[in-house]
Design an enzyme around this catalytic site. Structure first.
Site, PDB file in Angstrom:
ATOM      1  N   LYS A 103       0.816  -1.123  -0.127  1.00  0.00           N
ATOM      2  CA  LYS A 103      -0.095  -0.021   0.018  1.00  0.00           C
ATOM      3  C   LYS A 103       0.923   1.185  -0.200  1.00  0.00           C
ATOM      4  O   LYS A 103       1.784   1.418   0.922  1.00  0.00           O
ATOM      5  CB  LYS A 103      -0.952   0.006   1.220  1.00  0.00           C
ATOM      6  CG  LYS A 103      -1.681   1.353   1.312  1.00  0.00           C
ATOM      7  CD  LYS A 103      -2.366   1.429   2.620  1.00  0.00           C
ATOM      8  CE  LYS A 103      -3.070   2.692   2.828  1.00  0.00           C
ATOM      9  NZ  LYS A 103      -3.351   3.157   4.163  1.00  0.00           N
ATOM     10  N   THR A 213      -8.069   3.294  12.914  1.00  0.00           N
ATOM     11  CA  THR A 213      -8.415   4.023  13.937  1.00  0.00           C
ATOM     12  C   THR A 213      -9.904   3.921  14.677  1.00  0.00           C
ATOM     13  O   THR A 213     -10.032   3.689  15.590  1.00  0.00           O
ATOM     14  CB  THR A 213      -8.091   5.704  13.818  1.00  0.00           C
ATOM     15  OG1 THR A 213      -7.198   6.087  13.599  1.00  0.00           O
ATOM     16  CG2 THR A 213      -8.632   6.433  15.027  1.00  0.00           C
TER      17      THR A 213
END
Length: 260
Positions: A103, A213
């Protein structure tokens, strides 16, 4: 329903039954991270190469809790602000673990962590030429998304909103435009805060959602991971089912004619 059982996410020739990708940062412990990954039903986890211990046996190691044989590790370039830093980081990751599916994210500044799209595009070209399969974090700009696909990125990952913000999908129109034009998977990356945000992304036609998160900083990360799993599944099924059209006026479920 038989078609749903065969519904798979395919990235660079790799097939996944789960469309939820989770991160490995901000958890209290690696044990909690592993429990969340299990509850999420995730098959891929993204790993910040510059921040997560993958090689030092003198310290706790992620691989002792999330088995690389069970999960596809997706090395990322979190914390990189230039194309050169990102390229160097991923080359080190390939040497350390043999990872070629990666990524890419190249950030513009510390305050917003918004992607620097010019540096991102430059890094993508060089990494693909070097044999990497690049999943790319990007802005929700359909023009840059198309350019990234044209240079060979295997997945386009537009932000829903700023990294770690929990604001959800702020520009559904652009996300939908990216979905409609793309022939590679589109995965919303960043900004998801709760299960409804993940469902919205999937209902727009995205092929998956990546989050960190939203799970790691929930009061109960493991329970939130389970909620996200169900939200992604529900959003995907709703998209495939095809929602009813929105109408300006009421439309009764039962006919008004012939009433007693």
């Amino acid at each position: 329903m038989a078609e749903l059982s065969r519904d798979r996410l395919v990235i660079a020739g790799r097939e996944f039954s789960s469309r939820l990708i989770i991160g490995t940062g901000k958890y209290k412990t690696y044990e909690e991270n592993a429990q969340a990954a299990d509850a999420a039903g995730a098959q891929m986890v993204t790993v910040a190469v510059r921040r997560v211990n993958l090689t030092d046996r003198e310290k706790p190691m992620l691989v002792d809790h999330l088995d690389p044989k069970q999960y596809v590790y997706l090395p990322n370039t979190a914390g990189c602000f230039t194309a050169d830093d990102a390229i160097r980081t991923l080359r080190l990751a390939r040497e350390a673990g043999g990872w070629s599916l990666v990524k890419l994210e190249v950030l513009a500044d510390q305050k917003t962590l918004y992607p620097d799209m010019e540096e991102t595009l430059r890094a993508a070209k060089l990494l693909i030429a070097d044999g990497f399969d690049v999943m790319v974090y990007c802005s929700d700009d359909p023009v840059f998304a198309r350019k990234l696909e044209d240079v060979g990125c295997c997945a386009i990952m537009p932000l829903g909103s700023l990294i770690g913000s929990g604001l959800g999908v702020q520009n559904p129109v652009n996300i939908r435009l990216i979905v409609e034009q793309s022939s590679v998977p589109v995965i919303v990356d960043a900004g998801v805060g709760t299960a409804s945000d993940a469902a919205v992304a999937m209902e727009l036609g995205c092929d998956g959602v990546l989050m960190n998160t939203a799970i790691a900083e929930a009061k109960d990360p493991v329970l939130m991971a389970s909620a996200m799993k169900h939200a992604v599944i529900a959003g995907r099924e709703a998209y495939l089912a095809g929602r009813m059209p929105k109408k300006r006026y009421a439309d009764p479920s039962s006919p008004l004619a012939g009433l007693i």
